[in-house]
Scaffold this motif. Structure first.
Motif, PDB file in Angstrom:
ATOM      1  N   ASP A  60       0.804  -1.230   0.000  1.00  0.00           N
ATOM      2  CA  ASP A  60       0.000   0.000   0.000  1.00  0.00           C
ATOM      3  C   ASP A  60       0.837   1.281   0.000  1.00  0.00           C
ATOM      4  OD1 ASP A  60      -2.319  -1.485   0.018  1.00  0.00           O
ATOM      5  OD2 ASP A  60      -2.510  -1.446   2.200  1.00  0.00           O
ATOM      6  N   VAL A  61       2.157   1.151  -0.078  1.00  0.00           N
ATOM      7  CA  VAL A  61       3.002   2.349   0.002  1.00  0.00           C
ATOM      8  C   VAL A  61       3.588   2.671  -1.373  1.00  0.00           C
ATOM      9  CG1 VAL A  61       3.536   1.957   2.437  1.00  0.00           C
ATOM     10  CG2 VAL A  61       5.086   1.075   0.669  1.00  0.00           C
ATOM     11  N   ASP A  62       4.135   3.872  -1.496  1.00  0.00           N
ATOM     12  CA  ASP A  62       4.762   4.281  -2.756  1.00  0.00           C
ATOM     13  C   ASP A  62       6.053   3.498  -2.987  1.00  0.00           C
ATOM     14  OD1 ASP A  62       7.238   6.160  -1.903  1.00  0.00           O
ATOM     15  OD2 ASP A  62       5.541   6.474  -0.514  1.00  0.00           O
ATOM     16  N   ASP A  63       6.580   3.587  -4.204  1.00  0.00           N
ATOM     17  CA  ASP A  63       7.749   2.796  -4.597  1.00  0.00           C
ATOM     18  C   ASP A  63       8.979   3.097  -3.748  1.00  0.00           C
ATOM     19  OD1 ASP A  63       6.184   1.668  -6.572  1.00  0.00           O
ATOM     20  OD2 ASP A  63       6.906   3.031  -8.136  1.00  0.00           O
ATOM     21  N   ARG A  64       9.212   4.347  -3.463  1.00  0.00           N
ATOM     22  CA  ARG A  64      10.384   4.738  -2.671  1.00  0.00           C
ATOM     23  C   ARG A  64      10.311   4.111  -1.271  1.00  0.00           C
ATOM     24  NH1 ARG A  64      14.126   9.163  -2.968  1.00  0.00           N
ATOM     25  NH2 ARG A  64      13.022   9.794  -4.835  1.00  0.00           N
ATOM     26  N   THR A  65       9.158   4.212  -0.639  1.00  0.00           N
ATOM     27  CA  THR A  65       8.985   3.645   0.699  1.00  0.00           C
ATOM     28  C   THR A  65       9.096   2.126   0.649  1.00  0.00           C
ATOM     29  OG1 THR A  65       7.543   5.491   1.287  1.00  0.00           O
ATOM     30  CG2 THR A  65       7.440   3.538   2.689  1.00  0.00           C
ATOM     31  N   PHE A  66       8.482   1.515  -0.366  1.00  0.00           N
ATOM     32  CA  PHE A  66       8.541   0.060  -0.505  1.00  0.00           C
ATOM     33  C   PHE A  66       9.980  -0.425  -0.593  1.00  0.00           C
ATOM     34  CE2 PHE A  66       8.948  -3.828  -2.875  1.00  0.00           C
ATOM     35  CZ  PHE A  66       7.994  -4.660  -2.314  1.00  0.00           C
ATOM     36  N   VAL A  67      10.728   0.126  -1.522  1.00  0.00           N
ATOM     37  CA  VAL A  67      12.103  -0.336  -1.749  1.00  0.00           C
ATOM     38  C   VAL A  67      12.970  -0.081  -0.522  1.00  0.00           C
ATOM     39  CG1 VAL A  67      14.200   0.031  -3.123  1.00  0.00           C
ATOM     40  CG2 VAL A  67      11.963  -0.150  -4.257  1.00  0.00           C
ATOM     41  N   THR A  68      12.864   1.088   0.068  1.00  0.00           N
ATOM     42  CA  THR A  68      13.658   1.423   1.252  1.00  0.00           C
ATOM     43  C   THR A  68      13.328   0.490   2.415  1.00  0.00           C
ATOM     44  OG1 THR A  68      13.738   3.729   0.553  1.00  0.00           O
ATOM     45  CG2 THR A  68      14.274   3.270   2.854  1.00  0.00           C
ATOM     46  N   ALA A  69      12.047   0.276   2.656  1.00  0.00           N
ATOM     47  CA  ALA A  69      11.632  -0.590   3.766  1.00  0.00           C
ATOM     48  C   ALA A  69      12.001  -2.036   3.500  1.00  0.00           C
ATOM     49  CB  ALA A  69      10.130  -0.458   3.991  1.00  0.00           C
TER      50      ALA A  69
END
Length: 190
Positions: A60-69
């Motif tokens: 449910d998160v944006d790509d930047r948040t997904f990849v970082t997390a």
């Protein structure tokens, strides 16, 4: 009166009057089986958490948040407790429990240990054949600056494939755990 040729005499029974037969205890077998059950349960919990909470939450998160997390979680799980005790330790302990029970002659115990080993091996094959290679592809990406870089990195992971196979390995390790738990029950029966 001691009639050893009579029906019903058990070699583990004592001939002293008014005493009950005591089962032979095998603390090494029991200890290894217990450790295999606990470590497999821990691994099943990790995979189930990823299927049930982490991947749906990251979805449910944006790509930047997904990849970082995802990269941070992947780095955190690469630790001696998970890799040594849970992931590898479970496999070795299940195999050792099976070997220790081979001479017991207890078919039910051997069947459930075999089911546990086979199910756990399925999870190892999935991990090494699908999830870990996808993780490695995402790990290899270090230069991320733009939103397009993060979108491309997320696509490289192949989120849907990773999540689907993780669910399969979660079910496999849960099957192994349930089999080991039932083995503990049958192991104690005489």
């Amino acid at each position: 009166m001691d009639d050893r040729s009579g029906v019903g005499f058990d070699k583990d029974m004592t001939t002293a009057p008014n005493t009950l037969a005591r089962p032979v205890r095998h603390p090494l077998r029991t200890g290894v089986l217990l450790l295999a059950t606990v470590t497999t349960g821990m691994t099943a919990g990790v995979y189930t958490d990823w299927s049930n909470t982490i991947m749906p939450g990251l979805g449910d998160v944006d790509d930047r948040t997904f990849v970082t997390a995802f990269q941070a979680l992947d780095a955190a799980i690469m630790n001696p407790l998970f890799l040594g005790v849970e992931f590898t330790g479970s496999l070795l302990l299940i195999a050792l429990a099976l070997v220790l029970h081979l001479r017991s002659g207890r078919r039910a115990t051997l069947v459930w240990l075999s089911v546990a080993l086979a199910a756990y091996l399925v999870s190892v094959v999935i991990t090494m054949g699908v999830n870990e290679p996808l993780n490695q592809q995402l790990r290899s990406i270090t230069e991320l600056d733009t939103d397009a870089d993060y979108t491309a990195a997320r696509a490289i992971l192949d989120e849907a494939r990773w999540a689907a196979w993780n669910t399969v390995r979660a079910f496999a390790t849960l099957t192994a755990f349930a089999s080991l738990a039932w083995t503990l029950v049958t192991h104690q029966r005489r």
